[in-house]
Scaffold this motif. Structure first.
Motif, PDB file in Angstrom:
ATOM      1  N   ALA A 368       0.768  -1.286  -0.014  1.00 48.78           N
ATOM      2  CA  ALA A 368      -0.034   0.158  -0.022  1.00 48.78           C
ATOM      3  C   ALA A 368       0.871   1.244  -0.143  1.00 48.78           C
ATOM      4  O   ALA A 368       0.459   2.069  -0.682  1.00 48.78           O
ATOM      5  CB  ALA A 368      -1.003   0.097   1.318  1.00 48.78           C
ATOM      6  N   SER A 369       2.029   1.188   0.543  1.00 49.33           N
ATOM      7  CA  SER A 369       2.798   2.454   0.614  1.00 49.33           C
ATOM      8  C   SER A 369       3.659   2.486  -0.567  1.00 49.33           C
ATOM      9  O   SER A 369       3.595   3.606  -1.079  1.00 49.33           O
ATOM     10  CB  SER A 369       4.148   2.174   1.806  1.00 49.33           C
ATOM     11  OG  SER A 369       3.570   2.327   3.070  1.00 49.33           O
ATOM     12  N   ALA A 371       2.321   1.557  -3.661  1.00 50.12           N
ATOM     13  CA  ALA A 371       1.319   2.354  -4.444  1.00 50.12           C
ATOM     14  C   ALA A 371       1.189   3.751  -4.240  1.00 50.12           C
ATOM     15  O   ALA A 371       0.744   4.428  -5.138  1.00 50.12           O
ATOM     16  CB  ALA A 371       0.039   1.513  -4.199  1.00 50.12           C
ATOM     17  N   LYS A 372       1.434   4.217  -2.990  1.00 44.86           N
ATOM     18  CA  LYS A 372       1.115   5.651  -2.937  1.00 44.86           C
ATOM     19  C   LYS A 372       2.581   6.648  -3.030  1.00 44.86           C
ATOM     20  O   LYS A 372       2.494   7.768  -2.865  1.00 44.86           O
ATOM     21  CB  LYS A 372       0.786   6.012  -1.541  1.00 44.86           C
ATOM     22  CG  LYS A 372      -0.653   5.479  -1.160  1.00 44.86           C
ATOM     23  CD  LYS A 372      -1.033   5.906   0.149  1.00 44.86           C
ATOM     24  CE  LYS A 372      -0.528   5.060   1.304  1.00 44.86           C
ATOM     25  NZ  LYS A 372      -1.073   5.258   2.736  1.00 44.86           N
ATOM     26  N   GLY A 373       3.648   5.731  -3.304  1.00 40.16           N
ATOM     27  CA  GLY A 373       5.059   6.427  -3.783  1.00 40.16           C
ATOM     28  C   GLY A 373       5.482   6.595  -2.344  1.00 40.16           C
ATOM     29  O   GLY A 373       6.624   7.564  -2.340  1.00 40.16           O
ATOM     30  N   GLU A 374       5.343   6.195  -1.288  1.00 43.53           N
ATOM     31  CA  GLU A 374       6.057   6.350  -0.092  1.00 43.53           C
ATOM     32  C   GLU A 374       6.840   5.348   0.410  1.00 43.53           C
ATOM     33  O   GLU A 374       6.522   4.111   0.412  1.00 43.53           O
ATOM     34  CB  GLU A 374       4.980   6.258   1.192  1.00 43.53           C
ATOM     35  CG  GLU A 374       3.836   7.617   1.011  1.00 43.53           C
ATOM     36  CD  GLU A 374       2.841   7.613   2.091  1.00 43.53           C
ATOM     37  OE1 GLU A 374       2.805   6.504   2.734  1.00 43.53           O
ATOM     38  OE2 GLU A 374       2.241   8.541   2.185  1.00 43.53           O
ATOM     39  N   CYS A 376       8.991   2.742   2.603  1.00 43.72           N
ATOM     40  CA  CYS A 376       8.615   2.163   3.884  1.00 43.72           C
ATOM     41  C   CYS A 376       9.558   1.091   4.192  1.00 43.72           C
ATOM     42  O   CYS A 376      10.462   0.525   3.588  1.00 43.72           O
ATOM     43  CB  CYS A 376       7.478   1.493   3.688  1.00 43.72           C
ATOM     44  SG  CYS A 376       7.101   0.175   2.807  1.00 43.72           S
ATOM     45  N   SER A 393       8.142  -4.156  -2.519  1.00 45.97           N
ATOM     46  CA  SER A 393       7.725  -2.767  -2.323  1.00 45.97           C
ATOM     47  C   SER A 393       8.503  -1.729  -1.416  1.00 45.97           C
ATOM     48  O   SER A 393       8.240  -0.540  -1.545  1.00 45.97           O
ATOM     49  CB  SER A 393       6.194  -2.672  -1.972  1.00 45.97           C
ATOM     50  OG  SER A 393       5.471  -3.227  -2.912  1.00 45.97           O
TER      51      SER A 393
END
Length: 519
Positions: A368-369, A371-374, A376, A393
């Protein structure tokens, strides 16, 4: 004279003397003599002192075969007594003589007589301080401070020799990789006073940045000081002109220029970048010591390439000076060693590099991170094949369990992710999504940490970073290695991105392609 028998410092001083640098008169005691002293055999201290002339002040410095093995503390100003103090007061002034005598008594009391450091450390030069330290010494030992220079030297040599042979010292050396029979030489050196009339002081200077390896004069100089005092205070001067304050280059330009010449001589003739310890006494320069500059992996590579390009060393030697594992480190971001490090966890350095990101405790959260470009940091008790997508990811991986052959370590190295495994002091609560450190601090999902896969540490917050060192020096060294290799190099690539990376680093082709990673 050899490093194995007299130690690295004695051998280095011999080379400096041969280069005609202004080294004070020095006498090297071999390891066999030091062992005999430790075993209780006497030493002709008076004979050693006679080599330095009438009423000398001397220092004794440790000289192990490898500087990384450490050694007992250096003792300065041996030979100070009431008579020598009076002579110094006439030539250097009362304040300078008091400061030298006080320093020697403190050092002797702590390192030779083995008295409580807290009793002597707090005394500072000033009215009555010399009388007070002599009184305290007599109160602690039930005898007056020794006035005989030969006895002082004999006790210093015995103390340093026995300290090296002690159980604690042996354990520390073993932890640093020293062999059980590691020997110690000692160097007795005439003092060059950094305290006195005119321009007087001490400092250290080097000519490369220890982190980047780029040419840069660094170090400090402190007036009216001895040894490495300049590195322990904010009052020290800069070496080169600096808008933040006064510099040695401004105060003593001729001496500064001479130091630069000595640095160039060491680099060319010793074929190494050296840090020079120096003292100035009334405008006269003395070189006390020179040691190899401590440096990062990227600095070591840049220095080796620069020396090869300058014709100081051969290209083949430049290649051999860089450890293969260092190249892997330089392919990744690294934590800047000059910045602060708030270590919250330590484990096994399983995959090099460093990354900063928000904590996540599951592969789903990592995806999820991503996908948001964050960025982690995936934290797991240990990873399994089900965590592969999350690892893809994540910017880095931290596990509570595992070793260098664990699932997390192997996959992280394959993906080029920084990874620390076996951080057994942390406690994970997967349900509450929080991490508790050994000192009780709690970090929850979304908190920012930095993972240093090169050192095997996790740091609180966003640490200062250095970018990958894929510069001209890096590529030049690889081209030199390519010219002398006798094996082919093919890549382990199973995605278009891997194949592109392989071409970038001039691999001859693909040697292994695992099709299961494509689907």
């Amino acid at each position: 004279m050899a490093t194995a028998t007299h130690g690295w410092r004695a051998k280095c001083l011999q080379r400096l003397v041969r280069l005609e640098l202004p080294v004070p008169k020095s006498v090297a005691l071999p390891a066999s003599t030091v062992r005999a002293i430790a075993a209780g055999h006497g030493v002709d201290a008076s004979g050693v002192l006679d080599l330095f002339g009438d009423g000398p002040l001397i220092s004794v410095r440790p000289s192990p075969a490898n500087p990384e093995w450490g050694g007992p503390a250096t003792i300065l100003n041996i030979g100070m007594n009431a008579k020598r103090h009076a002579r110094l007061a006439e030539t250097h002034g009362e304040a300078a003589a008091d400061a030298l005598y006080l320093r020697f008594i403190q050092s002797y009391a702590i390192h030779v007589a083995r008295l409580d450091a807290e009793v002597f450390d707090d005394l500072r030069p000033g009215p009555g301080s010399l009388r007070e330290v002599l009184r305290q010494y007599e109160a602690e030992t039930d005898e007056a401070f020794p006035e005989d220079p030969a006895r002082q030297l004999s006790e210093v040599l015995r103390s340093m020799a026995r300290a090296w042979e002690g159980t604690s010292a042996r354990l520390l050396r073993r932890a640093k990789g020293a062999p059980e029979e590691a020997a110690l030489g000692l160097v007795v050196q005439e003092m060059a006073q950094g305290i006195g009339q005119g321009t007087s002081g001490s400092g250290v200077i080097q000519f490369v940045d220890p982190v980047t390896g780029k040419p840069q004069v660094t170090g400090r100089y402190l007036g009216q000081s001895q040894g490495r005092d300049a590195l322990r205070t904010t009052e020290a001067l800069y070496l080169t002109r600096d808008p933040r304050g006064q510099s040695l280059e401004e105060v003593a330009p001729e001496i500064f220029a001479t130091l630069v010449e000595h640095g160039a001589t060491c680099s060319t003739r010793l074929r190494e970048e050296m840090q020079i310890e120096f003292t100035i006494e009334d405008g006269r320069l003395a070189v006390l010591d020179a040691v190899k500059v401590q440096r990062s992996a990227r600095a070591n590579l840049r220095i080796a390439v620069a020396m090869a390009e300058d014709g100081i060393i051969a290209k083949e030697e430049a290649v051999l000076r860089v450890e293969p594992r260092a190249l892997s480190e330089l392919l990744h971001h690294q934590v800047d060693p000059r910045g602060p490090r708030d270590v919250i966890a330590r484990g096994i350095a399983a995959s090099p590099g460093a990354a900063t990101g928000r904590l996540v405790f599951s592969s789903t959260a990592a995806q999820a991170s991503g996908a948001k470009g964050e960025a982690c940091i995936l934290v797991r008790r240990e990873t399994s094949p089900e965590d592969i997508r999350g690892m893809h990811s994540a910017a880095a991986v931290l596990t509570e369990r595992g070793g260098v052959t664990s699932h997390a370590a192997v996959i992280a190295r394959g993906l080029g992710l920084p990874c620390v495994v076996g951080a057994s002091e942390i406690r994970l609560d997967q349900r509450e999504r929080k991490l508790t450190t050994a000192d009780g601090r709690v970090f929850g999902e979304g908190d920012i940490i930095t993972l240093d896969g090169t050192k095997g540490e996790a740091l609180a917050g966003a640490a200062e970073m250095l970018p990958p060192a894929l510069d001209d020096s890096f590529r030049r060294l690889l081209s030199w290695a390519d010219a002398v290799r006798d094996i082919g190099v093919r890549a382990n690539a199973d995605t278009p991105a891997d194949a592109e990376t392989a071409r970038k680093f001039e691999a001859e082709g693909i040697g292994l392609c695992r099709t299961e990673h494509m689907f």
